[in-house]
Design a protein around this motif. Structure first.
Motif, mmCIF file in Angstrom:
data_model
loop_
_atom_site.group_PDB
_atom_site.id
_atom_site.type_symbol
_atom_site.label_atom_id
_atom_site.label_comp_id
_atom_site.label_asym_id
_atom_site.label_seq_id
_atom_site.Cartn_x
_atom_site.Cartn_y
_atom_site.Cartn_z
ATOM 1 N N GLU A 83 0.831 -1.203 0.000
ATOM 2 C CA GLU A 83 0.000 0.000 0.000
ATOM 3 C C GLU A 83 0.869 1.260 0.000
ATOM 4 O OE1 GLU A 83 -3.579 1.868 2.774
ATOM 5 O OE2 GLU A 83 -3.269 -0.314 2.703
ATOM 6 N N ALA A 84 1.987 1.207 0.728
ATOM 7 C CA ALA A 84 2.882 2.356 0.791
ATOM 8 C C ALA A 84 3.554 2.607 -0.557
ATOM 9 C CB ALA A 84 3.931 2.133 1.873
ATOM 10 N N GLN A 85 3.968 1.536 -1.241
ATOM 11 C CA GLN A 85 4.577 1.714 -2.560
ATOM 12 C C GLN A 85 3.570 2.307 -3.544
ATOM 13 O OE1 GLN A 85 7.365 -0.432 -4.520
ATOM 14 N NE2 GLN A 85 8.739 -0.388 -2.767
ATOM 15 N N LYS A 86 2.337 1.852 -3.471
ATOM 16 C CA LYS A 86 1.293 2.428 -4.330
ATOM 17 C C LYS A 86 1.090 3.906 -4.008
ATOM 18 C CE LYS A 86 -2.520 0.501 -5.375
ATOM 19 N NZ LYS A 86 -3.862 -0.101 -5.286
ATOM 20 N N HIS A 87 0.998 4.210 -2.733
ATOM 21 C CA HIS A 87 0.772 5.596 -2.331
ATOM 22 C C HIS A 87 1.895 6.491 -2.851
ATOM 23 C CE1 HIS A 87 -0.318 9.052 0.150
ATOM 24 N NE2 HIS A 87 0.966 9.145 0.463
ATOM 25 N N HIS A 88 3.123 6.020 -2.744
ATOM 26 C CA HIS A 88 4.247 6.837 -3.194
ATOM 27 C C HIS A 88 4.170 7.103 -4.694
ATOM 28 C CE1 HIS A 88 8.232 8.561 -3.418
ATOM 29 N NE2 HIS A 88 8.532 7.712 -4.389
ATOM 30 N N GLY A 89 3.961 6.041 -5.472
ATOM 31 C CA GLY A 89 3.965 6.206 -6.923
ATOM 32 C C GLY A 89 2.770 6.976 -7.451
ATOM 33 N N LEU A 90 1.595 6.723 -6.881
ATOM 34 C CA LEU A 90 0.378 7.314 -7.429
ATOM 35 C C LEU A 90 0.025 8.661 -6.810
ATOM 36 C CD1 LEU A 90 -1.902 4.137 -7.608
ATOM 37 C CD2 LEU A 90 -0.419 5.090 -9.382
ATOM 38 N N ASP A 91 0.296 8.819 -5.517
ATOM 39 C CA ASP A 91 -0.160 10.017 -4.812
ATOM 40 C C ASP A 91 0.986 10.964 -4.443
ATOM 41 O OD1 ASP A 91 -2.843 9.077 -4.843
ATOM 42 O OD2 ASP A 91 -2.396 7.791 -3.132
ATOM 43 N N GLU A 92 1.926 10.476 -3.663
ATOM 44 C CA GLU A 92 2.981 11.369 -3.171
ATOM 45 C C GLU A 92 3.844 11.915 -4.303
ATOM 46 O OE1 GLU A 92 6.414 11.431 0.281
ATOM 47 O OE2 GLU A 92 6.075 9.561 -0.807
ATOM 48 N N ALA A 93 4.383 11.028 -5.132
ATOM 49 C CA ALA A 93 5.263 11.467 -6.213
ATOM 50 C C ALA A 93 4.505 11.753 -7.502
ATOM 51 C CB ALA A 93 6.343 10.411 -6.473
ATOM 52 N N GLY A 94 3.329 11.182 -7.654
ATOM 53 C CA GLY A 94 2.510 11.452 -8.825
ATOM 54 C C GLY A 94 3.055 10.900 -10.123
ATOM 55 N N TYR A 95 3.714 9.752 -10.059
ATOM 56 C CA TYR A 95 4.265 9.152 -11.280
ATOM 57 C C TYR A 95 3.187 8.524 -12.161
ATOM 58 C CZ TYR A 95 8.694 9.287 -8.625
ATOM 59 O OH TYR A 95 9.780 9.665 -7.886
ATOM 60 N N GLY A 96 2.090 8.112 -11.555
ATOM 61 C CA GLY A 96 1.039 7.414 -12.287
ATOM 62 C C GLY A 96 1.216 5.905 -12.289
ATOM 63 N N TYR A 97 2.335 5.424 -11.772
ATOM 64 C CA TYR A 97 2.674 3.993 -11.745
ATOM 65 C C TYR A 97 3.448 3.726 -10.469
ATOM 66 C CZ TYR A 97 1.702 4.931 -16.645
ATOM 67 O OH TYR A 97 1.112 5.358 -17.805
ATOM 68 N N TRP A 98 3.608 2.455 -10.128
ATOM 69 C CA TRP A 98 4.287 2.126 -8.871
ATOM 70 C C TRP A 98 5.011 0.795 -8.996
ATOM 71 C CZ3 TRP A 98 2.479 -2.305 -6.332
ATOM 72 C CH2 TRP A 98 1.226 -2.786 -6.765
#
Length: 519
Positions: free
Chosen positions: A349-364
């Protein structure tokens, strides 16, 4: 006549069923193999396609004569590397078993591939007192490397704790997956003594594994002379131990404990986080919270970090494979409901949050992999890493520094992230914890970012620039094969890997452990 031990009976049932193509339950997952029986059970067409293409890269990397797989190959599947390691070899072995069980190759081809590799392993030069394999060999000749291919740089032959752990894990899988190869794989496995890596004096006598050892002094590298195995001449150990809990290196600890070569106390000797002792450990990523519990007489600080409202036991660098690679073989989340059963899904869940929300990469999905801009690099979610300059998720690497309460002021608490780099194998490792999220993520990486070729997903892709690391690493591909095999075949690799003796030795330790993690 002597009675066969229970775990051998269980293993033999699995192996015979696999070769015969039967579907049985002993006791969790059916032992089915394609090629000698009915069609493999229906599954997810998307995952099956990924497995077929991923296997194509593994097959292209394998030398036909030696059965040794190269470390990596180019995106066109035409130029394999000139070196390999025990982890690579082990990954190829379990990938061949998965390819057979998914019906990608038939039983005859799988048997030939596995047998060829085992025959070569029997001939490879090893450190005889420990039975352990050196870290670099030529995949075409099987010779131990003393000079690096291409550059000619000196290679000081090293024996790695974690790399031998993954090869040993694969040998357990092969022995269970094909009864015709059981004795051959067992002979290799049973000569491997993980006690050679284990420093019983470390952590006040609870014991920790060293990173490995050299037979000869490797130049001016920091070493500790010693002999934990008690036979033959002294060797030169690394100056560091594998002393963090969330690490891929715990596979060696599991095996050593199961084999009676490492004391059970070692399982509790590693750090969840560094202790919270004034400012002595203020170099770590953040100030932990937790309690101290005692297991088998070992005081253990059950610390966690805060991330996105969760409490998580961090890895050293914050990557997915540190957390989840051992879970491909050991049912950690099932056995450890109060530890891994909480921490594994929280990590995903944390890896998803980082990629999609915190960093906004769109992928994780962040793990060590090929750098799309050249070379190799560790990727991760830095806030999930103990090291204050842990594995960043982007290029150039962004150092997230929120400080350490009362000891160190943060220098970059709310960063702007750069070109995020996702590594598909990291997403596959998350399949048990968010299958639909993984598949959606992979579809985007494949179709929107174009990071897909004849051998499946390319090793990494930068999400902003679209730059692709268009090559395949056998280690990363083998993690994909293992993850798909488990997802499609009811945790088949765990069933092959775990026998009654292993479960009796390891499960009670995992069950008694209680993290302070929460989602």
């Amino acid at each position: 006549m002597p009675t066969m031990p229970t775990h051998r009976i269980r293993r033999r049932i699995l192996a015979v069923a696999a070769v015969a193509g039967l579907s049985i339950a002993v006791p969790v997952a059916p032992a089915f193999a394609g090629g000698h029986g009915p069609t493999p059970p229906p599954g997810d067409a998307e995952l099956r396609e990924y497995a077929r293409d991923t296997w194509a890269s593994m097959a292209a990397m394998a030398d036909e004569r030696t059965g040794l797989v190269a470390d990596h190959i180019d995106g066109a599947l035409t130029a394999p590397s000139e070196y390999t390691s025990p982890t690579n070899i082990g990954g190829y072995l379990w990938s061949a078993v998965v390819a057979r069980d998914l019906g990608i190759i038939d039983g005859k081809e799988a048997f030939h591939r596995l047998k060829t590799t085992l025959k070569t392993l029997e001939k490879l030069e090893r450190h005889e007192p420990s039975g352990m394999f050196y870290n670099w060999y030529s995949p075409t000749t099987g010779e131990k490397l003393t000079a690096w291919p291409g550059s000619g740089d000196v290679v000081h032959p090293f024996l790695s704790t974690v790399d031998n752990g993954w090869l040993a894990a694969a040998l357990r899988v092969v022995a269970s997956a094909d009864h015709r190869l059981e004795q051959r794989a067992d002979r290799l496995y049973e000569t491997m003594d993980f006690g050679w890596f284990h420093d019983t004096a470390a952590r006040d006598g609870a014991g920790l594994n060293r990173g490995g050892f050299w037979v000869d002094q490797p130049g001016d590298t920091c070493t500790v002379p010693g002999n934990y195995g008690g036979e033959g001449p002294d060797v030169f150990y690394t100056c560091h131990w594998y002393d963090t809990t969330v690490s891929e290196a715990r596979i060696a600890t599991y095996l050593g404990i199961a084999n009676g070569q490492i004391p059970a106390t070692a399982y509790f000797a590693t750090y969840r986080t560094m202790p919270e002792q004034g400012c002595d450990y203020a170099w770590q990523e953040q100030k932990p919270e937790g309690v101290t519990r005692e297991y088998l007489g070992v005081p253990t600080y059950e610390g966690t970090y805060e991330y996105a409202g969760m409490r998580i036991v961090p890895a050293w660098g914050g990557s997915m494979f540190e957390a989840l690679m051992p879970d491909l073989f050991v049912p950690e989340a099932q056995w450890g409901e109060r530890s891994w059963g909480v921490n594994h899904p929280a990590t995903v869940e944390a890896q998803k949050h980082h990629g999609l929300d915190e960093a906004g990469y769109g992928y994780w999905g962040f793990s060590p992999a090929s750098n799309p801009f050249g070379g190799y690099r560790e990727y991760g979610v830095e806030q999930l890493g103990i090291s204050s300059n842990g594995y960043a998720s982007d290029e150039p690497a962004t150092d997230v520094d929120a400080g350490y309460e009362g000891c160190r002021e943060g220098t970059n608490p709310t960063p702007n992230f750069g070109d995020g780099v996702v590594t598909p194998h990291a997403a596959f490792l998350a399949l048990p914890y968010d299958r639909e999220g993984v598949l959606e993520n992979l579809r985007g990486i494949r179709h929107d970012l174009g990071a897909y070729g004849p051998g499946g997903f390319f090793d990494a892709v930068a999400t902003g620039s679209g730059t692709i690391a268009d090559r395949y690493l056998s280690l990363d591909q083998s993690m994909i094969m293992a993850a798909i095999g488990n997802a499609e075949l009811g945790d088949r690799l765990k069933e092959y890997f775990v026998d009654d003796d292993f479960e009796a030795a390891v499960r009670p330790l995992v069950e008694m452990q209680e993290f302070t993690a929460r989602r």
